[in-house]
Scaffold this active site. Sequence first.
Site, PDB file in Angstrom:
ATOM      1  N   GLY A  29       0.866  -1.241  -0.004  1.00 47.24           N
ATOM      2  CA  GLY A  29       0.058   0.010  -0.127  1.00 47.24           C
ATOM      3  C   GLY A  29       0.700   1.269  -0.040  1.00 47.24           C
ATOM      4  N   GLY A  31      -0.062   4.412   0.383  1.00 47.33           N
ATOM      5  CA  GLY A  31      -0.686   5.563   0.707  1.00 47.33           C
ATOM      6  C   GLY A  31       0.164   6.469   1.969  1.00 47.33           C
ATOM      7  N   PHE A  32      -0.381   7.167   2.759  1.00 47.30           N
ATOM      8  CA  PHE A  32       0.191   7.981   3.695  1.00 47.30           C
ATOM      9  C   PHE A  32       1.096   7.195   4.574  1.00 47.30           C
ATOM     10  CE2 PHE A  32      -3.234  11.186   2.776  1.00 47.30           C
ATOM     11  CZ  PHE A  32      -2.110  12.114   2.442  1.00 47.30           C
ATOM     12  N   GLU A 186     -17.328  18.376   3.017  1.00 45.74           N
ATOM     13  CA  GLU A 186     -16.406  18.875   1.842  1.00 45.74           C
ATOM     14  C   GLU A 186     -17.269  18.721   0.626  1.00 45.74           C
ATOM     15  OE1 GLU A 186     -11.884  18.973   3.802  1.00 45.74           O
ATOM     16  OE2 GLU A 186     -12.735  16.984   2.780  1.00 45.74           O
ATOM     17  N   ASP A 316      -5.343   3.438   7.817  1.00 41.94           N
ATOM     18  CA  ASP A 316      -6.733   3.241   7.865  1.00 41.94           C
ATOM     19  C   ASP A 316      -7.296   1.828   8.046  1.00 41.94           C
ATOM     20  OD1 ASP A 316      -7.385   5.772   7.222  1.00 41.94           O
ATOM     21  OD2 ASP A 316      -8.282   5.692   5.262  1.00 41.94           O
ATOM     22  N   GLN A 332      -3.115  12.332   9.349  1.00 41.80           N
ATOM     23  CA  GLN A 332      -2.105  12.489  10.037  1.00 41.80           C
ATOM     24  C   GLN A 332      -1.666  11.227  10.947  1.00 41.80           C
ATOM     25  OE1 GLN A 332      -0.034  14.747  10.787  1.00 41.80           O
ATOM     26  NE2 GLN A 332      -0.792  16.006   8.901  1.00 41.80           N
TER      27      GLN A 332
END
Lengths: 430, 430
Positions: A29, A31-32, A186, A316, A332
Amino acid sequence: MNWPLFRTKDDTRGLEELNTDRKKVVIVGAGFAGLSAIETLHDKNFDVLLIDRHNFATFQPLLYQVATAGLNPGDVSFPIRTLLRKYPKVRFRQGELVKITPESNLIELEDGSRIGYDYLILAFGATSNYFGIKGAAEYSHAIYTLDDAIEVRNRIFHQFEKAAAHGISDGCLTFVVVGGGATGVEMAGASAELCDRALRTDYTSIPRSLVRVILVEQRSKVLEVFDEALSEYALEELRRRKVEVMLGSTVDEITPDTVHLKGGVEIPYGILIWAAGVGAPPLASTLGLPQGRGGRIVVNPDLRVADHENIFAVGDIAAATSGDELVPQLAQPALQEGRHAGLQIINLAQDLPTSAFSYKDRGIMATIGRRAAVAQLKGGIDLTGWLAWMAWLVLHLITLLGVRNKLSVLINWLWHYVSWGKGPRVILGG
Amino acid sequence: MNWPLFRTKDDTRGLEELNTDRKKVVIVGAGFAGLSAIETLHDKNFDVLLIDRHNFATFQPLLYQVATAGLNPGDVSFPIRTLLRKYPKVRFRQGELVKITPESNLIELEDGSRIGYDYLILAFGATSNYFGIKGAAEYSHAIYTLDDAIEVRNRIFHQFEKAAAHGISDGCLTFVVVGGGATGVEMAGASAELCDRALRTDYTSIPRSLVRVILVEQRSKVLEVFDEALSEYALEELRRRKVEVMLGSTVDEITPDTVHLKGGVEIPYGILIWAAGVGAPPLASTLGLPQGRGGRIVVNPDLRVADHENIFAVGDIAAATSGDELVPQLAQPALQEGRHAGLQIINLAQDLPTSAFSYKDRGIMATIGRRAAVAQLKGGIDLTGWLAWMAWLVLHLITLLGVRNKLSVLINWLWHYVSWGKGPRVILGG
């Protein structure tokens, strides 16, 4: 068994290192969380292999802007091999994880390749949670991937084109957003702004009164995790932008053209966005690992998967805790967890003990629209309006820039963002 | 019959004009020819409706750069409604033409809508001509639309990822380009540059010697329509870029992984680009209009379709002549034909006679790669190398800017173009 299977036969890059006894870290993965683990590990004594099903990384926090035509797909996505150029010892493999065999420290990809690891970091992210609501998965759009965002954008403009050509049938230009958390707010705010701009510049024949943006929230307020004042500000700003916020409303069932609420209210819709919950992707339940709330993989305080010595789960997909609290599924914490997992692997490789993850909450933010956002910062500072929006903008630019490490994105992004006032630039798919 | 069907029921824009007896011009296709007709007609006393199957216009001359990851899709495509903002009297309808009924001056779209016209301009462009070669349509890629270009780019990088993961099987990294005209030369040159850059930066494990770019041309030279010296320069430059140019080679048959040449030569391939011929899209043969060579619609010298008083065909789809010569299927003639058709409609509406189209050939250009191009300008001026490349660049920027009328594209384009040296930015589709 062929062992080690870590190298693929043609991969001569870093050959000398691979023949040493460096420990092998496989990260699934990009991602962040995954990228943050790489930043921690890349210059240490490890062979790192990153695996992702795409060949690009996505800046998820801005996907809703792609969906609402504020940004182009290329503005929020970065080729992984480009990102990795600065880490010559980290390699990449495009592929999908399908199986873990912890007994033999092996993973298997969808194409049958088996790859060995000394340490495994699972960071493959989350997807929507539909809570079993009938029709939700079939008829709504969620915005977790770049493809999702492009699909939503295409759908929005197909609806506009359809309305311009054939007239506005019931609900055809009704945007329903389910879920009043940060993502829902949003998306609703950006949709309302998109409608205003699109009608003003490109679809001048469509009366604004026939276009509706509806935000459906089960609770009695939006942005529940924020302070009361911020939540009220957000509600007010949404309504000022003509978003119809329906609080205390629960979705009962979704059909191809109507959202049915509990209590009998029916909303005919043209586009339905699902922002009501985060869940684990199907993969999570096929790996034989312990799962907790929302399908998240259960981890020990040090972020190792329960009962596994050398498998970490971060971001996540992990049910990480800090103290006794479950850590939220945000960028974060993902960044911090990725780094923590990396540091624990450095410890483990030296036979040092691991330490518990502790989440440093610097605050949370959500943007409602241009010049309107809320920020709840560490230390009890609450910001709203222009100031919060600037803070949101600067924070995202810094993060984006940190990931991409190139000025081009900043320029591109600023340019598109500033010039968006002229109306969205929309290219539909085929 | 409902008549006039020109207005759709919800379209209130320009209502006052539509109730006057302005003549109605329907233009099918938002390419160079169609947009150029609009520029000529928009401020005259006409109601103009533009119809296109996409909601965006594509800058076709640079599509090969999208295919080879030099530019992003958004750099060469422009939302039609954005383009039309400066022409408030021109309306747009996304749809596909399926039928013309000239007796009643009506066209029909794929969704069943019928639209009346006083003048009709057909400008729906061209597609590949496979000359009946077995397997060509099934297994090769042509680059006429944005989707085509994205598909090629995805395919290229899927092949690279596959090779990086599984090793290089026979032909897996062989790019075959069929056709040595401008398109083929540009595509072959850009592919070779892409390979060099991609291997240097992102696929360092793949030896350059295993990547092949092959250009197959039936005739004894490339760029046949150019002067001998330019054609030789192009050949030399292609070979200097490690493109294997196979002259005098005719494709016999294409199978899923091999190009079979006449004479028995077989080339295993990973990606096959078809740049060997321009043909009419299937639509052209269903409209009941006279067709000439390559399926092009036969037009009179004034660009009206043979035997039709008020139907024009312009651009790649028209077999336009200038003097006795068939006009080439390029951007410049398309622009001039669109303008000419517009002017004839202005004449016809005033009962003035039409005039014959005359093509002003300002020259032809093709680019082989960075700092290498050929330009054969009006007046016997031949340019090669850096100078021709600059001329090519400036010309395309000017044209692009004229269409888009916005500085953003120029900046974007220059930025991407200049920074491409750092390696291609590639985002694969889902």
